[in-house]
Every structure is written in C-alpha cells, then in structure tokens.
Design an enzyme around this catalytic site. Sequence first.
Site, PDB file in Angstrom:
ATOM      1  N   SER A  26       0.851  -1.193   0.000  1.00  0.00           N
ATOM      2  CA  SER A  26       0.000   0.000   0.000  1.00  0.00           C
ATOM      3  C   SER A  26       0.885   1.240   0.000  1.00  0.00           C
ATOM      4  CB  SER A  26      -0.867  -0.003   1.266  1.00  0.00           C
ATOM      5  OG  SER A  26      -1.433   1.265   1.504  1.00  0.00           O
ATOM      6  N   TYR A  68      -1.490  -0.668  10.488  1.00  0.00           N
ATOM      7  CA  TYR A  68      -1.774  -1.035   9.095  1.00  0.00           C
ATOM      8  C   TYR A  68      -0.560  -0.705   8.223  1.00  0.00           C
ATOM      9  CZ  TYR A  68      -3.651  -0.977   4.412  1.00  0.00           C
ATOM     10  OH  TYR A  68      -3.826  -1.210   3.071  1.00  0.00           O
TER      11      TYR A  68
HETATM   12  C1  8X3 Z   1      -4.908   1.829   1.652  1.00  0.00           C
HETATM   13  C2  8X3 Z   1      -4.408   3.025   0.969  1.00  0.00           C
HETATM   14  O1  8X3 Z   1      -4.744   5.505   0.571  1.00  0.00           O
HETATM   15  O2  8X3 Z   1      -6.727   4.188   1.052  1.00  0.00           O
HETATM   16  O3  8X3 Z   1      -4.027   0.764   1.462  1.00  0.00           O
HETATM   17  O4  8X3 Z   1      -5.158   4.676   2.838  1.00  0.00           O
HETATM   18  S1  8X3 Z   1      -5.311   4.411   1.378  1.00  0.00           S
END
Ligand code: 8X3
Length: 245
Positions: free
Chosen positions: A130, A143
């Site tokens: 991510s 996270y």
């Molecule tokens: C999630 C990315 O930008 O939606 O993995 O927080 S974001």
Amino acid sequence: MKTAFITGVTSGIGEACTRQFIADGWRVIGTGRRVDRLKALADELGDAFTPIALDMVDRAAVIECAKGLPPIDLLINNAGYATAAVPLQEADLDPILGMIETNVVGLVILTRTLLPNLIATRGAIIDLSSVAATYPYRGGCNYAGTKAYVHQFTLGLRCDLQGTGVRVTSIEPGMVETEFTLVRSGGDQAASDALYGGMEPMTAEDISNTIHWVATLPPHLNINVVELMPVNQSWGGFAVHRPEA
Ligand code: 8X3
C-alpha cells in the site's frame, strides 16, 4: 493453461484479479473467508475457478491448503485489511493483532509453503502492499507497519530467489473503492461513501489491470514496485503541534 493462486478473492482486488485472469485463459485457485461468496463465484466462473475456504489467521489451514496443489505459476498475496484508523493510545489490541496475523503472518506462511512449487515453475509472486507502507498518517501505524513489512519482504525475497527465475513484485495502491473502507469503518457505508465521494478513486479493475500487466511481462523482466494513486489523492505534508504558551 497457467494457474494463479489468489488470496482474498471474495471481493475487491482479489475478485477483480480472479475474473481478469480467468477471462485471459488462466485457471485460478482462490481463497476467501466468505463461503457464500466463494460458492457464487464458483457457480459463475465454472471449472476455471477452484475455491478454497480459508481464514489467513488459521496458520495450520494456510499450510495445509498450499500442499498438494498443481503447479502454480503466479501467487497473488492479496488478502489483507485495515482496522479502524484510531491512534494507538486509544486502540484495542485484539483487532490490531488479528490484522498483523492476516496481513503479515499468514502471507509469510503461505509464501514459504508455496515457494518450492513456484520455484519449480519459475513462477511469479505479486504482493499487495500500500502507499501506507511509505507515507504515514494518523491512526495508521499498525496497518502501515504491516504494509511496510510486505514491501520490504518483497524486495528481500527477490534477493533470496535470485537465480531461481521467480519474479517478485510489490503493488502499492492508494485509494481504491472496494470494501476496504467498509471493513475499516466497521460497516459504515456512509463513511465509505464520504471518503470516496467526489474524488474519483481507483477501482479494483485498475489494480487488477496493473497486476495482470506485471504478471504477463516477458520472464526476464521484474517489476520491483508499482506505487499508484488516483490523480485526486496526494500527500498532506508534515503536521506540527504547537502547545499553547
Ligand atoms: C490503503 C491506501 O490511501 O486508502 O491501502 O489509505 S489508502
């Protein structure tokens, strides 16, 4: 016919990848927790799709499901989620530990167990990290920590697999409108709609197109990292706290 093993296929990016690879003539073995959705996918997609009911937190089941499989050409480590974006000092530990177990521990166990298979096929591994792996934000430390682990695990695995022909890639998306925010907000559809409203987020298909592109490149070519965002998302800059004098 090539075979992909994809985790978390019952929604979002995993489901989009499943549909795209099957449409391209692949066979997909797909895992997920929600048996009803797995069954619906199996009914719709037919013989090209093999469903496996699996919760990534069940370590023994992860090992078991990766044994005795046919040759696997591609592993997509997609299963993962975020808990509520709450500062750690206010957060409950159990949900956070469950997320770490799914996003990190389950991914490591599955990858380790499937590696002999992937080495035999000179296959590929695509891990879903991510933008949170790189850019911190309030309430996201755990996270982001799991996704930073996935990023670095992916790069390190490339070193371990040097000489095997196995390709390894970290895909690092920003905002994608899937059930991600619904899960993060505990099922609050209004919160999810508000987050994605008016800003044109990426779609699960945007990410599956990218994954499919990476997976179908010539075998001498390794894409290390792909970071992608919707045009309307960027960075917020530093936050400064100024205590009153
Ligand atoms: C999630 C990315 O930008 O939606 O993995 O927080 S974001």
